[in-house]
Design a protein around this motif. Structure first.
Motif, PDB file in Angstrom:
ATOM      1  N   UNK A   1       7.503 -13.765  -1.641  1.00 33.89           N
ATOM      2  CA  UNK A   1       7.325 -12.521  -2.378  1.00 33.89           C
ATOM      3  C   UNK A   1       8.466 -11.584  -2.007  1.00 33.89           C
ATOM      4  N   UNK A   2       8.860 -10.718  -2.941  1.00 33.95           N
ATOM      5  CA  UNK A   2       9.869  -9.696  -2.674  1.00 33.95           C
ATOM      6  C   UNK A   2       9.376  -8.386  -3.275  1.00 33.95           C
ATOM      7  N   UNK A   3       9.504  -7.318  -2.516  1.00 34.79           N
ATOM      8  CA  UNK A   3       9.176  -5.975  -2.990  1.00 34.79           C
ATOM      9  C   UNK A   3      10.493  -5.233  -3.170  1.00 34.79           C
ATOM     10  N   UNK A   4      10.901  -5.075  -4.421  1.00 33.98           N
ATOM     11  CA  UNK A   4      12.169  -4.413  -4.739  1.00 33.98           C
ATOM     12  C   UNK A   4      11.940  -2.917  -4.942  1.00 33.98           C
TER      13      UNK A   4
ATOM     14  N   UNK B   1       0.841  -1.206   0.000  1.00 30.15           N
ATOM     15  CA  UNK B   1       0.000   0.000   0.000  1.00 30.15           C
ATOM     16  C   UNK B   1       0.873   1.253   0.000  1.00 30.15           C
ATOM     17  N   UNK B   2       1.899   1.247   0.848  1.00 27.20           N
ATOM     18  CA  UNK B   2       2.808   2.395   0.901  1.00 27.20           C
ATOM     19  C   UNK B   2       3.581   2.557  -0.397  1.00 27.20           C
ATOM     20  N   UNK B   3       4.003   1.436  -1.001  1.00 26.11           N
ATOM     21  CA  UNK B   3       4.748   1.500  -2.257  1.00 26.11           C
ATOM     22  C   UNK B   3       3.881   2.079  -3.371  1.00 26.11           C
ATOM     23  N   UNK B   4       2.589   1.744  -3.370  1.00 23.21           N
ATOM     24  CA  UNK B   4       1.698   2.279  -4.395  1.00 23.21           C
ATOM     25  C   UNK B   4       1.577   3.794  -4.286  1.00 23.21           C
TER      26      UNK B   4
ATOM     27  N   UNK C   1       9.594   7.715 -12.407  1.00 22.36           N
ATOM     28  CA  UNK C   1      11.046   7.884 -12.327  1.00 22.36           C
ATOM     29  C   UNK C   1      11.667   6.914 -11.339  1.00 22.36           C
ATOM     30  N   UNK C   2      10.959   6.603 -10.282  1.00 18.98           N
ATOM     31  CA  UNK C   2      11.493   5.698  -9.258  1.00 18.98           C
ATOM     32  C   UNK C   2      10.457   4.630  -8.924  1.00 18.98           C
ATOM     33  N   UNK C   3      10.279   3.661  -9.816  1.00 13.00           N
ATOM     34  CA  UNK C   3       9.248   2.637  -9.584  1.00 13.00           C
ATOM     35  C   UNK C   3       9.712   1.565  -8.599  1.00 13.00           C
ATOM     36  N   UNK C   4       8.747   0.737  -8.216  1.00  7.22           N
ATOM     37  CA  UNK C   4       9.009  -0.441  -7.395  1.00  7.22           C
ATOM     38  C   UNK C   4       8.635  -1.666  -8.228  1.00  7.22           C
TER      39      UNK C   4
ATOM     40  N   UNK D   1      -3.058  -2.571  -4.616  1.00  8.02           N
ATOM     41  CA  UNK D   1      -2.395  -3.808  -4.143  1.00  8.02           C
ATOM     42  C   UNK D   1      -3.067  -5.081  -4.624  1.00  8.02           C
ATOM     43  N   UNK D   2      -4.407  -5.135  -4.589  1.00  7.12           N
ATOM     44  CA  UNK D   2      -5.100  -6.363  -4.983  1.00  7.12           C
ATOM     45  C   UNK D   2      -4.851  -6.674  -6.454  1.00  7.12           C
ATOM     46  N   UNK D   3      -4.904  -5.639  -7.306  1.00  8.42           N
ATOM     47  CA  UNK D   3      -4.684  -5.856  -8.738  1.00  8.42           C
ATOM     48  C   UNK D   3      -3.239  -6.256  -9.015  1.00  8.42           C
ATOM     49  N   UNK D   4      -2.310  -5.666  -8.290  1.00  6.59           N
ATOM     50  CA  UNK D   4      -0.892  -5.990  -8.472  1.00  6.59           C
ATOM     51  C   UNK D   4      -0.629  -7.446  -8.102  1.00  6.59           C
ATOM     52  N   UNK D   5      -1.179  -7.886  -6.967  1.00  7.24           N
ATOM     53  CA  UNK D   5      -0.986  -9.276  -6.544  1.00  7.24           C
ATOM     54  C   UNK D   5      -1.633 -10.247  -7.527  1.00  7.24           C
ATOM     55  N   UNK D   6      -2.819  -9.888  -8.031  1.00  9.02           N
ATOM     56  CA  UNK D   6      -3.496 -10.773  -8.985  1.00  9.02           C
ATOM     57  C   UNK D   6      -2.691 -10.905 -10.275  1.00  9.02           C
ATOM     58  N   UNK D   7      -2.125  -9.788 -10.749  1.00  5.76           N
ATOM     59  CA  UNK D   7      -1.339  -9.827 -11.969  1.00  5.76           C
ATOM     60  C   UNK D   7      -0.054 -10.631 -11.768  1.00  5.76           C
ATOM     61  N   UNK D   8       0.608 -10.433 -10.612  1.00  9.00           N
ATOM     62  CA  UNK D   8       1.817 -11.206 -10.323  1.00  9.00           C
ATOM     63  C   UNK D   8       1.504 -12.694 -10.242  1.00  9.00           C
ATOM     64  N   UNK D   9       0.374 -13.039  -9.616  1.00 16.53           N
ATOM     65  CA  UNK D   9      -0.035 -14.439  -9.497  1.00 16.53           C
ATOM     66  C   UNK D   9      -0.333 -15.037 -10.870  1.00 16.53           C
ATOM     67  N   UNK D  10      -0.986 -14.253 -11.723  1.00 14.58           N
ATOM     68  CA  UNK D  10      -1.299 -14.730 -13.073  1.00 14.58           C
ATOM     69  C   UNK D  10      -0.024 -15.002 -13.866  1.00 14.58           C
ATOM     70  N   UNK D  11       0.922 -14.098 -13.771  1.00 12.59           N
ATOM     71  CA  UNK D  11       2.177 -14.284 -14.503  1.00 12.59           C
ATOM     72  C   UNK D  11       2.992 -15.441 -13.927  1.00 12.59           C
TER      73      UNK D  11
END
Length: 640
Positions: free
Chosen positions: A370-373, A306-309, A315-318, A416-426
């Motif tokens: 999971x890792x949040x870079x 949530x904080x990362x979003x 310019x400085x993505x996660x 966050x929910x959409x990000x996790x779903x997309x990561x899970x799909x991939x």
């Protein structure tokens, strides 16, 4: 009366000494207490024989020395009992004992020291004044020690400590009343007061021979007492201060003790706040940490994501990367759960070291990580390679690796929910068994090719069933190794038909009983073929049960309901549907609606109703996607 009085005193002293001599446990403490009681008893005897009615009472006597010798013995006994019984001494318990002791001595000093000090100031003898002052000081200190000892038990003293405390309280009341009456000239012999001292001594004797359950420090320190003891003590000290401001002037010791009590309560408040903050910090850490691996858990990930979003920018993505272990379930089944937990611990340590300060590693549960870079995919390419290497381990008879799916924040998602779903799909797109180049996939390909050479007309059936079971399995929540095994079993569920004669497989008429008996062996034959490869053993178990009916009338084992593996129930429904809509030697193909009607009609008897509903939902979703694709294609053609 004198004989009874002194008899009780000496009897109690000898009983306590006997406890110390005869019983090894707490020997030193009871010997010290018995010595104190004996000194007290000798003082009483000396007073009875030589001083009662004498004019020497106002001066320093041998009886005074014996009386005063009792106090250090009692102090030592209480100290030894506490030290011998307390297993874990906490700062809060010590402070509570100090506070309660100070409060009690404050009240006692306010009540006694005024008249006593007046008597001391009027005394012509320095020794007599010192003796007069020594008694209230000794009683106040004894009360302080006793209450402090009770606090060391966590205010859960047990029977022994309750008897000791009752004895000390009675003795304090008797001494305080005697001192006050003597200072004010109101003392008279032969009253109820003189029965209190032998009663206190007898209580100590009873305490000495009461079974010791070592209750000190073993009970939980009740949270309510954290408030009650300091609060009551503070009110007592404030009451004394208010009394001194409205009534007679307080003596210096009483004022000092009241002030010390208030200060001790303030210190206790600071310690309590610090302890609570420490507990709260520990609770938060445990709530956000995976207990097995020590990595951050899913709850922590959701907060950090949530904080990362919010903080991420173009310019400085996660980058969020999700991992799922390949081969872990097989490792767990082969070597056992303790070995599996140890493997997860090793892989977690390696993952945390590989990530370092470039991000945060999490365990989602099971074999998912999971890792949040805090970097772009280009910057994190080396980090991703390191993390995949960290989640890999091989040895004799096993190989564990990791599939992954990554999402760039905020470019590919801001929720966050959409990000996790997309990561899970991939992740599962990479983990799809049709794309897997592992040894198990290669063995599957060999078997499929051999079966297709033998029965080329079943090629489409195998592919169709394999695709259906994979989609239904995902809808029913299967993932990882379970989904992988289901997909392989869906493709290989008919592999046992290699050993069935063509005359039976191609017979245009209905099979007779002997032929059906032979036909029903194909699931067992398929299991035998697949069991030859250790990587396909989970698949073999599903193939064996792929024709079990929900009502128990299936084959080969007659399993029913939840006894049948979920994967096998899914394969049974998908296989039946695909067979119904396909042309077979002994029956024509049904329409889709007719096949769906058959599935609904047989749900609960032949098929698992839950699987049927999941299958129909999956089928409807696929039809909607197909219709949408046709609509889009038609629109593009018309525009062209």
């Amino acid at each position: 009366e004198d004989v009874l009085y002194n008899g009780l005193m000496f009897g109690a002293a000898l009983a306590v000494l006997a406890r110390g001599v005869l019983v090894r446990a707490q020997r030193a403490a009871w010997l010290a207490m018995g010595g104190g009681l004996l000194a007290w008893s000798l003082g009483e005897l000396y007073f009875t024989l030589f001083l009662e009615g004498s004019s020497e009472i106002g001066g320093v006597t041998v009886a005074d020395g014996l009386y005063l010798a009792m106090y250090p013995c009692m102090f030592l006994a209480l100290l030894l009992l506490v030290v011998g019984g307390v297993r874990r001494l906490r700062a809060s318990m010590v402070l509570d004992g100090l506070i309660a002791g100070l409060a009690a001595t404050t009240v006692g000093a306010a009540a006694l020291l005024g008249p006593v000090l007046e008597e001391v100031s009027a005394s012509a003898s320095v020794g007599g004044a010192a003796i007069t002052l020594a008694y209230p000081i000794g009683d106040l200190l004894l009360a302080f020690f006793t209450i402090g000892a009770l606090a060391m038990t966590g205010w859960r003293p047990g029977r022994v400590w309750m008897l000791i405390a009752a004895s000390m309280l009675i003795s304090a009341i008797a001494d305080g009343t005697y001192l006050y009456q003597s200072a004010t000239g109101a003392y008279a012999e032969g009253t109820w007061l003189e029965s209190l001292w032998p009663a206190a001594a007898v209580l100590l004797a009873v305490a000495a021979w009461t079974p010791w359950r070592r209750e000190v420090g073993r009970q939980r320190y009740d949270d309510s007492r954290l408030v009650i003891v300091p609060a009551v003590s503070l009110l007592a000290a404030l009451g004394v201060l208010v009394y001194g401001s409205l009534g007679p002037r307080l003596t210096g010791p009483a004022l000092g003790l009241a002030t010390a009590t208030v200060l001790a309560v303030c210190v206790r408040l600071i310690v309590t706040v610090r302890e609570n903050l420490t507990v709260l910090k520990g609770s938060r850490r445990l709530a956000l940490t995976d207990s097995l691996t020590g990595l951050a858990n899913r709850r922590r990930l959701m907060g950090d994501l949530e904080a990362a979003c919010w903080r991420a920018s173009a310019e400085r993505p996660w980058t969020l990367v999700m991992y799922d272990l390949n081969g872990f379930k097989r490792y767990n089944d082969t070597f056992g759960h303790p070995a599996g937990d140890a493997l997860l611990g090793r892989l977690s340590d390696k993952l945390a070291a590989a990530v370092g300060d470039r991000g945060t590693a999490y365990r989602m549960g099971g074999d998912e990580f999971c890792v949040l870079f805090r970097c772009t995919p280009a910057e994190g390419r080396a980090s991703l390679a390191d993390s995949l290497s960290a989640l890999s381990e091989g040895g004799s008879g096993f190989s564990v690796s990791a599939a992954h799916g990554e999402v760039l924040i905020p470019t590919e998602g801001r929720r966050p929910a959409a990000i996790l779903a997309l990561a899970d799909q991939r992740l599962y797109r990479r983990k799809d068994p049709t794309r897997d180049g592992s040894a198990a996939a290669q063995l599957r390909d060999v078997l499929l090719q051999a079966f297709q050479e033998r029965r080329p007309e079943l090629r489409e059936h195998q592919r169709g069933v394999g695709a259906l079971v994979l989609a239904v399995g995902r809808r029913m929540g299967l993932e990882g190794e379970d989904l992988d095994a289901l997909a392989r079993a869906g493709e290989l569920h008919d592999v046992g038909k290699i050993a069935i004669p063509d005359a039976i497989l191609d017979k245009p008429a209905a099979l007779n009983e002997e032929e059906w008996r032979f036909m029903r062996r194909h699931t067992i034959l398929g299991e035998r073929i697949l069991m030859a490869a250790s990587a396909l053993r989970p698949v073999a178990r599903l193939v064996r049960s792929s024709h079990e009916r929900f009502d128990g009338a299936g084959y080969p084992d007659g399993l029913a309901g939840e006894e049948i593996p979920l994967g096998a129930r899914i394969i049974f429904v998908c296989d039946a549907y695909h067979a119904m809509i396909s042309k077979r030697p002994h029956s024509p193909a049904l329409s889709v609606s007719e096949a769906i009607g058959e599935l609904r009609a047989c749900a609960g008897s032949q098929f698992d109703p839950r699987v049927v509903e999941a299958f129909l939902s999956t089928l409807a979703a696929q039809e909607l996607r197909t219709a949408a694709q046709k609509y889009v294609a038609g629109g593009e053609a018309s525009r062209a």
